[in-house]
Design a protein around this motif. Structure first.
Motif, PDB file in Angstrom:
ATOM      1  N   ALA A 197       0.821  -1.203   0.000  1.00  0.00           N
ATOM      2  CA  ALA A 197       0.000   0.000   0.000  1.00  0.00           C
ATOM      3  C   ALA A 197       0.860   1.260   0.000  1.00  0.00           C
ATOM      4  N   THR A 198       0.390   2.258  -0.757  1.00  0.00           N
ATOM      5  CA  THR A 198       0.990   3.594  -0.700  1.00  0.00           C
ATOM      6  C   THR A 198       0.060   4.562   0.016  1.00  0.00           C
ATOM      7  N   VAL A 199      -1.198   4.174   0.212  1.00  0.00           N
ATOM      8  CA  VAL A 199      -2.110   4.986   1.027  1.00  0.00           C
ATOM      9  C   VAL A 199      -1.874   4.613   2.497  1.00  0.00           C
ATOM     10  N   PRO A 200      -2.233   5.484   3.434  1.00  0.00           N
ATOM     11  CA  PRO A 200      -2.046   5.160   4.852  1.00  0.00           C
ATOM     12  C   PRO A 200      -2.822   3.900   5.253  1.00  0.00           C
ATOM     13  N   VAL A 201      -2.215   3.068   6.104  1.00  0.00           N
ATOM     14  CA  VAL A 201      -2.799   1.787   6.513  1.00  0.00           C
ATOM     15  C   VAL A 201      -2.907   1.731   8.034  1.00  0.00           C
ATOM     16  N   GLN A 239      -1.453  -2.312  16.082  1.00  0.00           N
ATOM     17  CA  GLN A 239      -0.369  -1.346  15.991  1.00  0.00           C
ATOM     18  C   GLN A 239      -0.544  -0.296  17.086  1.00  0.00           C
ATOM     19  N   LYS A 240       0.367   0.663  17.142  1.00  0.00           N
ATOM     20  CA  LYS A 240       0.332   1.616  18.249  1.00  0.00           C
ATOM     21  C   LYS A 240       0.078   3.048  17.809  1.00  0.00           C
ATOM     22  N   LEU A 241       0.039   3.300  16.510  1.00  0.00           N
ATOM     23  CA  LEU A 241      -0.236   4.631  16.017  1.00  0.00           C
ATOM     24  C   LEU A 241      -1.710   4.788  15.698  1.00  0.00           C
ATOM     25  N   HIS A 242      -2.294   5.891  16.098  1.00  0.00           N
ATOM     26  CA  HIS A 242      -3.665   6.303  15.832  1.00  0.00           C
ATOM     27  C   HIS A 242      -4.690   5.482  16.601  1.00  0.00           C
ATOM     28  N   ALA A 243      -4.703   4.171  16.411  1.00  0.00           N
ATOM     29  CA  ALA A 243      -5.727   3.347  17.063  1.00  0.00           C
ATOM     30  C   ALA A 243      -5.119   2.029  17.506  1.00  0.00           C
ATOM     31  N   ARG A 244      -5.604   1.501  18.633  1.00  0.00           N
ATOM     32  CA  ARG A 244      -5.156   0.203  19.133  1.00  0.00           C
ATOM     33  C   ARG A 244      -6.323  -0.510  19.786  1.00  0.00           C
ATOM     34  N   GLY A 245      -6.441  -1.824  19.521  1.00  0.00           N
ATOM     35  CA  GLY A 245      -7.546  -2.598  20.063  1.00  0.00           C
ATOM     36  C   GLY A 245      -8.777  -2.503  19.176  1.00  0.00           C
TER      37      GLY A 245
END
Length: 416
Positions: free
Chosen positions: A215-219, A388-394
């Motif tokens: 992906a080149t868009v944010p994931v 992951q730990k960026l933006h959202a988790r769980g």
């Protein structure tokens, strides 16, 4: 059939309309979707049966077939999830904070719609509805790409939802699905910069790895679930057995099912025979360490390093006897996927250390890992479980699907 670029254009145009809908309009449409799902149950089940027939014909394993299967009860659950989303507070427009600077500027931070959210997922037709209604409530349009194994189910569900939106005089292009399930189209979707604002993969390790790498868009990465249950030296044996069996066997095909059991050596001889007896009722295959084999006998398959790192999604589990809480935590942090981890203990000190030191999105004391779910957490449906730990988790509910913007109010200030 609309091609990918046409779908992307339609979604990009629709996002402006969706972002302007007020809460009551969004809630009414979501409740209309719930009604339509129930009214079209027979049609949805017929489409699902086509997918199941092909899955059986192609030798799909039992765990994946369970994920693929819809029943009238499961459709009722999906509809109830829609109603719960409609009942939730609307995050769009929420002012998170505001402060006044010495120069008189009022600076605030508010939640805003993401725009266009892409979802790539596997044989999980319920995700089609969960993703669509969450994105819609969060003020965004969505582009869905289901796995080919769930093609008929996902197309039927999407058509039902789009018709419900039409009945509410809302553009149906708020909810879009790719009819082309080829890998090439999926890869092209991963690179729709300028159209897709964020892409969320939901499925097995192979799918997630492919999206992250291509992906080149944010994931936002939703992870696999190599989840552990650790039975501490201070644990109620009956509670421990119940939690283990529920975590492992209640539904084997989901990412919050337990795949590994750790047992403190002080209680292993008492606990393991009790656990093996209950697990045998579901024909669970045990891959155990040498000490486990000594206690349970030759029916135990010797566990390998790969076993401790495996998300089985089947009636299998790895078992290791550990000498201490430290060893249990080290083992979990080495092999887990950052999803859900559980300790069963009567020791407050052990429980607090486990909560503090285990690196995962959800950490449990004396409760099944199966609760890591947006519905169970009170989010209604969920878009996925971020490891992951960026933006959202769980479990990712509505708030995780919004972005933020600063709003600044002045009365003529200029910077000197």
């Amino acid at each position: 059939m609309r091609d990918l670029i046409q779908i992307a254009e339609d979604a990009k145009n629709a996002k402006r309309e969706v972002a302007k809908l007020d809460t009551s309009m969004k809630n009414n449409a979501i409740n209309k979707i719930a009604d339509a799902l129930l009214a079209k149950t027979d049609e949805i089940l017929a489409a699902n049966q086509k997918d199941l027939d092909l899955a059986i014909e192609n030798g799909m394993n039992e765990g994946l077939i369970d994920r693929l299967t819809l029943t009238a009860k499961r459709i009722e659950g999906i509809a109830e999830g829609c109603r719960q989303v409609a009942a939730l507070a609307d995050p769009v427009g929420e002012l998170l904070w505001q402060k006044i600077r010495p120069n008189g500027l009022k600076i605030g931070l508010k939640r805003v719609a993401m725009g266009v959210i892409g979802m790539i997922y596997e044989a999980r037709p319920n995700v089609t509805v969960d993703a669509a209604v969450l994105c819609f409530k969060a003020g965004s349009a969505c582009i869905l790409r289901s796995g080919k194994e769930a093609f008929h189910s996902s197309m039927c569900l999407t058509n039902v939802m789009r018709e419900a939106l039409k009945e509410c005089n809302i553009t149906p292009n708020a909810i879009n699905i790719l009819e082309d399930t080829s890998r090439q189209t999926a890869t092209e979707m991963m690179r729709l910069n300028g159209y897709i604002d964020v892409l969320i993969p939901r499925g097995g390790a192979g799918l997630i790895k492919s999206v992250v790498q291509n992906a080149t868009v944010p994931v936002i990465e939703t992870g696999t679930g190599n989840c552990h249950v650790y039975i501490d030296s201070h644990a109620d044996m009956n509670m421990a057995v119940n939690i283990l069996v529920n975590s492992k066997c209640q539904r084997i095909s989901v990412c919050n099912a337990a795949e590994s059991l750790l047992v403190h050596e002080a209680v292993a001889k008492e606990f393991l025979p009790l656990a093996a007896k209950e697990l045998a009722k579901s024909n669970v295959i045990i891959h155990g360490c040498s000490k486990t084999k000594e206690i349970l006998g030759d029916s135990i398959i010797p566990a390998t390093e790969d076993d401790y790192a495996t998300e089985y999604l089947n009636y299998e589990i790895s078992v290791k006897i550990v000498s201490s809480l430290d060893e249990a935590i080290d083992h979990i942090n080495k092999y887990n996927t950052g999803h859900s981890e559980c300790i069963v203990t009567d020791s407050y000190a052990a429980s607090q250390r486990f909560l503090d030191e285990v690196d995962a999105a959800a950490v449990y004391v004396n409760a099944s890992t199966r609760f890591t779910d947006g519905f169970e957490f009170g989010f209604g449906a969920e878009i996925g479980i971020s490891t992951q730990k960026l933006h959202a988790r769980g479990p990712m509910g509505l708030e995780a699907l919004t972005s933020q913007k600063y709003v600044i109010l002045g009365n003529g200030q200029v910077r000197i």
